[in-house]
Enzyme design. Structure first.
Site, short mmCIF file in Angstrom:
data_model
loop_
_atom_site.label_atom_id
_atom_site.label_comp_id
_atom_site.label_asym_id
_atom_site.label_seq_id
_atom_site.Cartn_x
_atom_site.Cartn_y
_atom_site.Cartn_z
N ARG A 183 0.84 -1.19 0.00
CA ARG A 183 0.00 0.00 0.00
C ARG A 183 0.87 1.24 0.00
O ARG A 183 2.10 1.15 0.01
CB ARG A 183 -0.94 0.00 1.21
CG ARG A 183 -0.23 0.07 2.53
CD ARG A 183 -1.23 -0.07 3.68
NE ARG A 183 -0.52 -0.16 4.95
CZ ARG A 183 -1.06 -0.58 6.08
NH1 ARG A 183 -2.31 -0.98 6.11
NH2 ARG A 183 -0.35 -0.62 7.18
N THR B 99 3.15 4.16 0.83
CA THR B 99 4.14 4.25 1.90
C THR B 99 4.76 5.64 2.01
O THR B 99 5.52 5.91 2.93
CB THR B 99 5.33 3.31 1.61
OG1 THR B 99 5.90 3.69 0.37
CG2 THR B 99 4.90 1.87 1.58
N TRP C 213 12.40 2.96 -11.62
CA TRP C 213 11.67 2.69 -12.86
C TRP C 213 12.43 3.20 -14.06
O TRP C 213 12.43 2.58 -15.13
CB TRP C 213 10.27 3.30 -12.80
CG TRP C 213 9.38 2.53 -11.89
CD1 TRP C 213 8.92 2.89 -10.66
CD2 TRP C 213 8.86 1.21 -12.13
NE1 TRP C 213 8.14 1.89 -10.13
CE2 TRP C 213 8.08 0.85 -11.01
CE3 TRP C 213 8.97 0.30 -13.19
CZ2 TRP C 213 7.43 -0.37 -10.91
CZ3 TRP C 213 8.31 -0.92 -13.08
CH2 TRP C 213 7.55 -1.25 -11.95
N SER D 270 5.60 -2.52 -18.03
CA SER D 270 4.64 -1.44 -17.90
C SER D 270 3.39 -1.91 -17.12
O SER D 270 2.84 -1.18 -16.30
CB SER D 270 4.26 -0.93 -19.29
OG SER D 270 3.10 -0.15 -19.23
N HIS E 170 4.21 -2.03 -13.47
CA HIS E 170 4.25 -0.66 -12.97
C HIS E 170 2.82 -0.16 -12.71
O HIS E 170 2.51 0.42 -11.66
CB HIS E 170 4.96 0.21 -14.01
CG HIS E 170 5.39 1.55 -13.50
ND1 HIS E 170 6.09 2.44 -14.27
CD2 HIS E 170 5.20 2.17 -12.31
CE1 HIS E 170 6.33 3.53 -13.57
NE2 HIS E 170 5.79 3.40 -12.38
N CYS F 35 12.84 1.78 0.07
CA CYS F 35 11.76 1.53 1.04
C CYS F 35 11.55 0.01 1.14
O CYS F 35 11.27 -0.65 0.15
CB CYS F 35 10.50 2.23 0.54
SG CYS F 35 8.98 1.67 1.27
N CYS G 38 8.32 -1.54 -0.13
CA CYS G 38 8.26 -1.57 -1.60
C CYS G 38 9.25 -2.59 -2.15
O CYS G 38 9.00 -3.24 -3.15
CB CYS G 38 8.58 -0.20 -2.19
SG CYS G 38 7.80 1.15 -1.33
#
Ligand SMILES: *[C@@H]1O[C@H](CO)[C@@H](O)[C@H](O)[C@H]1NC(C)=O
Ligand SMILES: *[C@@H]1O[C@H](CO)[C@@H](O)[C@H](O)[C@H]1NC(C)=O
Ligand SMILES: *[C@@H]1O[C@H](CO)[C@@H](O)[C@H](O)[C@H]1NC(C)=O
Length: 457
Positions: free
Chosen positions: A174, A176, A187, A240, A243, A382, A385
């Protein structure tokens, strides 16, 4: 003032945000014989709940991962300070004994060569004497397999003291607060350095050139992409799609209220639109969503293809509680049968179908690129993540491994005496199903966003 309001209102009615996110997200998908509506119905009405139930079982909720690997590419600032980035690993007594003891049985390749059958059995026996002969045999067979050469992603060494069990249900994906330059560096390096794209071709909407995007960059980019072979195009679309899925999760579990007496996560429509509204993204948003559906099809196909592997009598969702394990295996098989029944599968035989030598080279290029992307995940600052990034790239890597091993899987020996030519580790299995769970949840969340956007009108 009133007039202006009316005008704005009318404009909204004629070009509703819902339409701007979803109008092109309908009908047939490129490079495969499938349409969006069929996927929505199949996922939301038939598959989603079954999969969620399975993922709540002990076998699938405990994921062993090494979150402390150093980033091989650049120095990373840790985000321990962001409290929503923290991952709480499990203490030993939270993880079922069966799961812990079976992972101890993993030997390195050299150890396998040196120890004979008997010594291995003894060693295993020392870990958990309560294993039945049958289970022991199954575990032995499993631990002996080493298929580094077929992998599409880096698999953490589960025996390393840095690897820890994480309860995925307690550490949901979720929002963060991890965003900005560092997040997009990840990315950016994936798209720029690992998607076969020459530097001279600019991606549309690179974050710092947002304003300058005139549409011609996008045209150049897409005509370049169309000129690529179907495999490289597929690769780009998978990334993609991944993402997009991550951004849907962050928009659907946004930290809406953060005060000392409550923290509330929920849907943030404007965050969703930032990523997917065609007007706010120069037309990119709907393409991203279509790539998500493409990713869904690929992973669904891999699950369907993996069925014979999971059907082997020696395969167990082993946690050490036989009855429960048997029920969960049945649930898994039902789910995979359902995946097989999906009528409009992606046809992976069209991939790597050309000249044999070229095809092999292409497959290896793609494998190495994907492997590198799984390494980049160790650079995510993170931890929350990083956890989900690793899990999802590993899951997708496992899906690719399955798709390109379909022949070996169909030919798996029916008797348990032969050495199988295809194997998945527990970590690969857990990541495969959980990664698909994320994509399935994203498709389900699109339905929620559709109605939230419709309400807003
Ligand atoms: C397990 O295997 C050993 C040696 O092969 C055998 O002596 C023993 O009876 C077996 N136990 C069971 C419960 O089958
Ligand atoms: C792996 O990714 C890094 C970071 O994007 C990049 O610098 C490097 O060139 C890549 N390596 C390969 C072999 O693709
Ligand atoms: C929703 O997200 C936007 C950023 O896209 C942010 O500015 C806004 O505060 C968020 N809304 C809530 C209620 O948190």
């Amino acid at each position: 003032m009133k007039l202006l309001f009316l005008l704005l209102f009318l404009l909204q009615v004629f070009r509703p945000a819902q339409g701007r996110c979803f109008c092109q997200v309908t009908g047939d998908l490129d490079d495969c014989a499938c349409d969006v509506e069929t996927i929505d119905r199949f996922n939301n009405n038939q598959l989603f709940n079954k999969l969620q139930t399975l993922l709540e079982s002990d076998y699938f909720r405990f994921y062993k991962v090494n979150l402390n690997k150093a980033c091989p590419f650049w120095t990373v600032r840790s985000h321990c300070g962001l409290r929503d980035c923290a991952v709480k690993p499990c203490s030993d007594n939270e993880v079922p004994e069966g799961i812990r003891s079976s992972s101890h049985s993993k030997y390195s390749a050299e150890a396998n060569e040196q120890l004979d059958e008997c010594e291995q059995a003894e060693h295993l026996g020392a870990v958990d004497v309560s294993l039945s002969n049958e289970t022991r045999e199954a575990l032995l067979k499993w631990s002996k397999h080493d298929d580094e050469a077929q992998r599409f992603c880096v698999v953490d060494d589960e025996a390393s003291p840095d690897s820890q069990y994480v309860d995925l249900l307690l550490n949901p994906e979720r929002f963060t607060g991890y965003k900005g330059p560092e997040a997009w560096q990840i990315w950016n390096s994936i798209y720029e350095e690992n998607c076969f794209k020459p530097f001279s071709i600019k991606r549309p909407l690179i974050p710092n050139s947002y304003q300058s995007s005139s549409g011609s960059e996008a045209r150049t980019f897409y005509s370049w992409l169309e000129g690529q072979c179907v495999e490289k195009r597929a690769f780009y679309r998978l990334i993609s799609g991944l993402h997009a899925s991550i951004n849907i999760h962050l928009s659907a579990r946004y930290l809406l209220d953060d005060s000392w007496f409550q923290r509330k996560w929920g849907h943030n429509v404007s965050e969703f639109r930032q990523h997917f509204d065609s007007e706010l993204t120069s037309g990119e948003g709907p393409k991203r969503l279509r790539n998500l559906y493409f990713l869904y099809l690929i992973e669904l196909r891999a699950l369907a293809k993996a069925l014979p592997f999971f059907q082997q009598p020696s395969f167990k969702l082993y946690t050490g509680r036989p009855e429960e394990d048997q029920n969960h295996k049945q649930l898994l098989l039902d789910l995979l049968q359902l995946a097989r029944s999906f009528p409009l599968h992606f046809d992976e035989t069209s991939l790597f179908a050309g000249n044999k030598k070229e095809a092999a080279k292409l497959k290896e290029d793609i494998r190495l690129a994907f492997l590198n992307i799984s390494r980049i995940m160790d650079c995510v600052g993170c931890f929350k993540c990083r956890l989900w990034g690793k899990l999802q790239t590993q899951g997708l890597g496992t899906a690719l491994k399955v798709l390109f091993s379909a022949q070996q899987i169909e030919a798996l020996p029916k008797s348990s005496n032969q050495r199988p030519s295809f194997q998945l580790s527990r970590q690969e299995i857990v990541s495969l199903l959980n990664a698909f769970g994320r994509i399935s949840t994203s498709i389900r969340e699109l339905e929620n966003f559709r109605s939230l956007l419709a309400e807003k009108r």
